[in-house]
Design an enzyme around this catalytic site. Structure first.
Site, PDB file in Angstrom:
ATOM      1  N   GLY A  50      -6.283  -7.607  -4.666  1.00 50.57           N
ATOM      2  CA  GLY A  50      -7.059  -7.607  -5.900  1.00 50.57           C
ATOM      3  C   GLY A  50      -6.498  -6.522  -6.795  1.00 50.57           C
ATOM      4  N   GLU A  51      -7.367  -5.726  -7.355  1.00 53.53           N
ATOM      5  CA  GLU A  51      -6.936  -4.631  -8.224  1.00 53.53           C
ATOM      6  C   GLU A  51      -7.458  -3.323  -7.626  1.00 53.53           C
ATOM      7  OE1 GLU A  51      -4.784  -5.067 -10.692  1.00 53.53           O
ATOM      8  OE2 GLU A  51      -4.786  -2.891 -10.822  1.00 53.53           O
ATOM      9  N   SER A  52      -6.530  -2.517  -7.100  1.00 55.03           N
ATOM     10  CA  SER A  52      -6.946  -1.347  -6.317  1.00 55.03           C
ATOM     11  C   SER A  52      -7.789  -0.359  -7.124  1.00 55.03           C
ATOM     12  CB  SER A  52      -5.727  -0.659  -5.706  1.00 55.03           C
ATOM     13  OG  SER A  52      -4.773  -0.354  -6.687  1.00 55.03           O
ATOM     14  N   CYS A  82      -2.138  -5.924   0.345  1.00 55.94           N
ATOM     15  CA  CYS A  82      -1.771  -5.719  -1.058  1.00 55.94           C
ATOM     16  C   CYS A  82      -2.586  -4.564  -1.666  1.00 55.94           C
ATOM     17  CB  CYS A  82      -1.904  -7.029  -1.816  1.00 55.94           C
ATOM     18  SG  CYS A  82      -0.837  -7.089  -3.245  1.00 55.94           S
ATOM     19  N   ILE A 137       2.068 -11.110  -4.776  1.00 55.28           N
ATOM     20  CA  ILE A 137       1.463 -11.179  -6.109  1.00 55.28           C
ATOM     21  C   ILE A 137       1.382  -9.763  -6.671  1.00 55.28           C
ATOM     22  CG2 ILE A 137      -0.561 -11.863  -7.465  1.00 55.28           C
ATOM     23  CD1 ILE A 137      -1.330 -13.755  -5.150  1.00 55.28           C
ATOM     24  N   ARG A 138       2.216  -9.484  -7.632  1.00 55.48           N
ATOM     25  CA  ARG A 138       2.271  -8.119  -8.199  1.00 55.48           C
ATOM     26  C   ARG A 138       2.101  -7.075  -7.092  1.00 55.48           C
ATOM     27  NH1 ARG A 138       2.200  -6.906 -13.246  1.00 55.48           N
ATOM     28  NH2 ARG A 138       0.773  -5.168 -13.110  1.00 55.48           N
ATOM     29  N   HIS A 173       0.287 -11.459   0.968  1.00 55.54           N
ATOM     30  CA  HIS A 173      -1.060 -12.041   1.119  1.00 55.54           C
ATOM     31  C   HIS A 173      -1.103 -13.014   2.289  1.00 55.54           C
ATOM     32  CE1 HIS A 173      -3.147 -10.743  -2.631  1.00 55.54           C
ATOM     33  NE2 HIS A 173      -1.898 -10.446  -2.955  1.00 55.54           N
ATOM     34  N   GLU A 175      -3.562 -14.230   3.673  1.00 54.70           N
ATOM     35  CA  GLU A 175      -4.677 -15.180   3.539  1.00 54.70           C
ATOM     36  C   GLU A 175      -4.271 -16.422   2.743  1.00 54.70           C
ATOM     37  OE1 GLU A 175      -4.237 -12.526   1.774  1.00 54.70           O
ATOM     38  OE2 GLU A 175      -5.059 -12.734  -0.258  1.00 54.70           O
TER      39      GLU A 175
HETATM   40  N1  GLN Z   1      -1.266  -4.883  -8.491  1.00 54.99           N
HETATM   41  C1  GLN Z   1      -2.440  -4.673  -7.694  1.00 54.99           C
HETATM   42  C2  GLN Z   1      -2.787  -3.182  -7.605  1.00 54.99           C
HETATM   43  O1  GLN Z   1      -1.999  -2.347  -7.911  1.00 54.99           O
HETATM   44  C3  GLN Z   1      -2.259  -5.259  -6.308  1.00 54.99           C
HETATM   45  C4  GLN Z   1      -1.981  -6.730  -6.388  1.00 54.99           C
HETATM   46  C5  GLN Z   1      -2.628  -7.561  -5.352  1.00 54.99           C
HETATM   47  O2  GLN Z   1      -3.475  -7.095  -4.575  1.00 54.99           O
HETATM   48  N2  GLN Z   1      -2.285  -8.817  -5.347  1.00 54.99           N
HETATM   49  O3  GLN Z   1      -3.855  -2.851  -7.255  1.00 54.99           O
END
Ligand code: GLN
Length: 189
Positions: A50-52, A82, A137-138, A173, A175
């Protein structure tokens, strides 16, 4: 033997897919949405992608950070994927993330992300040498690891999943693919 109960952090990010995979691998997932959901009955914890920065903010606001840190420090098995890996890492580059810092690795946020966004690749599961499909993913990149950190999965010779004691972390990921190997590894702990 009864199924292990695994708490999946469910405040932001890709938690539903983790719940499916955990069920397929033989565990009972429960969603962790507030401090009251965090109990000593949990056999393990999963920190999703997700977005940390958002996840961390919510963890503090909801009073979940301290009880989760206590559990991880006490040795409750944890798997961070991630953004979840960023929360576990001791050192984070590329933007603030003052997370649990229980895993002695250095990661660089969004390292694979800017140019490539999302991609799939074939990695190697080190314990068996088998190929593993990986989705990024990113993703953060593992820049360095301290002694005692074992590489579980590598991509082009670089670690992309590691294990340190009861902690597993990966840049990709698991999952989002059918491969349950990492979940099985986690549930063994
Ligand atoms: N770019 C996200 C972060 O820095 C991590 C990306 C992800 O969990 N798919 O938090």
């Amino acid at each position: 033997m009864s199924k292990p109960t695994v708490g999946v952090l469910a405040v932001q990010g890709a938690f539903i897919e983790h719940e499916r995979r955990l069920s397929e691998a033989g565990a009972s997932p429960v969603e962790l949405r507030c401090a009251a959901d965090i109990s000593a009955d949990l056999d393990g914890l999963v920190l999703p992608g997700g977005e940390s920065t958002t996840q961390l903010k919510l963890l503090h606001e909801l009073g979940m950070f301290e009880p989760m840190l206590d559990m991880i420090q006490a040795g409750t098995p944890v798997m961070g994927t991630c953004a979840g890996m960023i929360l576990l890492a001791e050192d984070v580059e590329g933007g603030a993330a003052n997370g649990f810092r229980t895993l002695p690795i250095r990661v660089l946020r969004n390292a694979y992300g800017r140019q490539l966004g999302s991609f799939s690749a074939e990695g190697i599961y080190q314990p068996t040498g088998q190929e593993m499909e990986l989705r990024f993913i990113r993703a953060p990149r593992i820049e360095s690891v301290e002694d005692g950190v074992e590489t579980l999965v590598s991509l082009d010779g670089q670690p992309v999943a590691v294990r340190y004691g009861n902690q597993i972390a990966c840049a990709f990921h698991p999952e989002l693919t059918d491969d349950l190997t990492l979940y099985e590894e986690f549930l063994k702990i």
